[in-house]
Design a protein around this motif. Structure first.
Motif, PDB file in Angstrom:
ATOM      1  N   TRP A 128       0.781  -1.177  -0.222  1.00 43.43           N
ATOM      2  CA  TRP A 128      -0.074  -0.051   0.005  1.00 43.43           C
ATOM      3  C   TRP A 128       0.768   1.194  -0.057  1.00 43.43           C
ATOM      4  CZ3 TRP A 128      -4.103  -1.769   4.190  1.00 43.43           C
ATOM      5  CH2 TRP A 128      -4.930  -2.657   3.969  1.00 43.43           C
ATOM      6  N   LYS A 129       1.888   1.362   0.603  1.00 43.00           N
ATOM      7  CA  LYS A 129       2.852   2.659   0.776  1.00 43.00           C
ATOM      8  C   LYS A 129       3.578   2.699  -0.694  1.00 43.00           C
ATOM      9  CE  LYS A 129       4.579   2.921   5.379  1.00 43.00           C
ATOM     10  NZ  LYS A 129       5.662   2.924   6.264  1.00 43.00           N
ATOM     11  N   SER A 163       0.506   3.763  -2.964  1.00 42.30           N
ATOM     12  CA  SER A 163       0.473   5.236  -2.756  1.00 42.30           C
ATOM     13  C   SER A 163       1.506   6.184  -3.060  1.00 42.30           C
ATOM     14  CB  SER A 163       0.110   5.133  -1.162  1.00 42.30           C
ATOM     15  OG  SER A 163      -0.011   6.691  -0.748  1.00 42.30           O
ATOM     16  N   SER A 164       2.508   5.652  -3.067  1.00 41.30           N
ATOM     17  CA  SER A 164       3.818   6.729  -3.783  1.00 41.30           C
ATOM     18  C   SER A 164       3.460   6.988  -5.322  1.00 41.30           C
ATOM     19  CB  SER A 164       4.913   6.275  -3.383  1.00 41.30           C
ATOM     20  OG  SER A 164       5.181   6.144  -1.849  1.00 41.30           O
ATOM     21  N   ASN A 185       0.683   9.007  -6.178  1.00 44.59           N
ATOM     22  CA  ASN A 185       0.656  10.451  -5.703  1.00 44.59           C
ATOM     23  C   ASN A 185       1.895  11.129  -6.816  1.00 44.59           C
ATOM     24  OD1 ASN A 185      -0.477  10.750  -3.333  1.00 44.59           O
ATOM     25  ND2 ASN A 185       1.005  10.155  -1.958  1.00 44.59           N
ATOM     26  N   LYS A 198      -4.709   8.355  -7.184  1.00 45.57           N
ATOM     27  CA  LYS A 198      -5.055   8.153  -5.726  1.00 45.57           C
ATOM     28  C   LYS A 198      -5.228   6.626  -5.476  1.00 45.57           C
ATOM     29  CE  LYS A 198      -8.224  10.145  -2.589  1.00 45.57           C
ATOM     30  NZ  LYS A 198      -9.353  10.897  -2.335  1.00 45.57           N
ATOM     31  N   LEU A 199      -4.845   6.288  -4.109  1.00 40.20           N
ATOM     32  CA  LEU A 199      -4.995   4.896  -3.985  1.00 40.20           C
ATOM     33  C   LEU A 199      -6.418   4.689  -2.917  1.00 40.20           C
ATOM     34  CD1 LEU A 199      -3.990   1.899  -3.188  1.00 40.20           C
ATOM     35  CD2 LEU A 199      -2.801   2.569  -1.317  1.00 40.20           C
ATOM     36  N   VAL A 224      -3.903   2.571   7.551  1.00 42.63           N
ATOM     37  CA  VAL A 224      -3.519   3.585   6.938  1.00 42.63           C
ATOM     38  C   VAL A 224      -3.249   4.695   8.042  1.00 42.63           C
ATOM     39  CG1 VAL A 224      -4.706   5.660   5.724  1.00 42.63           C
ATOM     40  CG2 VAL A 224      -5.108   3.165   5.066  1.00 42.63           C
ATOM     41  N   ILE A 251      -0.502   6.076   5.384  1.00 41.78           N
ATOM     42  CA  ILE A 251      -0.241   5.747   4.070  1.00 41.78           C
ATOM     43  C   ILE A 251      -1.372   6.598   3.562  1.00 41.78           C
ATOM     44  CG2 ILE A 251      -0.965   3.901   2.372  1.00 41.78           C
ATOM     45  CD1 ILE A 251      -0.134   1.766   4.641  1.00 41.78           C
ATOM     46  N   GLU A 252      -1.325   7.450   2.343  1.00 46.95           N
ATOM     47  CA  GLU A 252      -1.964   8.112   1.614  1.00 46.95           C
ATOM     48  C   GLU A 252      -3.228   7.383   1.047  1.00 46.95           C
ATOM     49  OE1 GLU A 252      -2.131  12.103  -0.845  1.00 46.95           O
ATOM     50  OE2 GLU A 252      -0.418  11.939   0.482  1.00 46.95           O
ATOM     51  N   ALA A 253      -4.197   7.026   1.459  1.00 40.84           N
ATOM     52  CA  ALA A 253      -5.130   6.319   0.825  1.00 40.84           C
ATOM     53  C   ALA A 253      -6.557   6.818   1.285  1.00 40.84           C
ATOM     54  CB  ALA A 253      -4.966   4.759   1.043  1.00 40.84           C
TER      55      ALA A 253
END
Length: 119
Positions: free
Chosen positions: A77-78, A81-82, A85, A90-91, A107, A112-114
Motif C-alpha cells: 500500500w505504501k 500510494s507513492s 501520488n 489516488k489509492l 492507513v 499511508i495516503e489512501a
C-alpha cells in the motif's frame, strides 16, 4: 477470507459505477495491471488489484482484507500510494464488511495516503 472472484466483482462494480474507464484488474476477463518492483525490499514485485482512469488521472484500488499478511499489505500500500501520488492519482482501499476499521487503522498507523471505502 481470500480475494476471490466475488470480491473482485464487487470492487469492479464500484469502480465502474463511479465513472472510471480503462479498467485493468487481477480478475478473470481483464488485462492485468502493471507491476512495480520495490527496490528496498529485495526486489519484490507487486501489482495493484485494480487500476482505472477518471478525468485523465489513474487511480489504484486494493481490496483490503485483515486476514492477509500485514507486513506485505503495508509495504504494498505504501508503494502504490507513492506511485499514485507521483502520477497525480489516488489509492483507494476497498474494504468488505468487517474489514474497514482494520484498513483505517493500518492507513493511520503507517501514514499511508489512501481513501478507505466500504465495499
Amino acid at each position: 477470507m481470500a480475494k476471490d472472484q466475488e470480491l473482485f466483482e464487487k470492487a469492479l462494480m464500484y469502480v465502474k459505477s463511479h465513472g472510471y474507464s480503462k479498467i485493468r484488474a487481477n480478475a478473470e476477463g481483464y488485462d492485468a495491471p502493471s507491476t512495480f518492483r520495490r527496490q528496498d525490499e529485495g526486489g519484490e514485485i507487486m501489482a495493484p488489484d485494480i487500476t482505472a482512469v477518471k478525468s485523465k488521472r489513474k487511480s489504484y484500488f486494493e481490496i483490503a482484507l485483515k486476514d492477509e499478511d500485514l507486513d506485505h499489505n503495508v509495504s504494498k500500500w505504501k508503494l502504490i500510494s507513492s506511485v499514485a501520488n507521483a502520477q497525480n492519482g489516488k489509492l483507494f482501499l476497498l474494504a468488505p464488511h468487517g474489514h474497514k476499521a482494520f484498513a483505517m487503522r493500518i492507513v493511520e498507523r503507517h501514514d499511508i495516503e489512501a481513501e478507505v471505502i466500504a465495499l
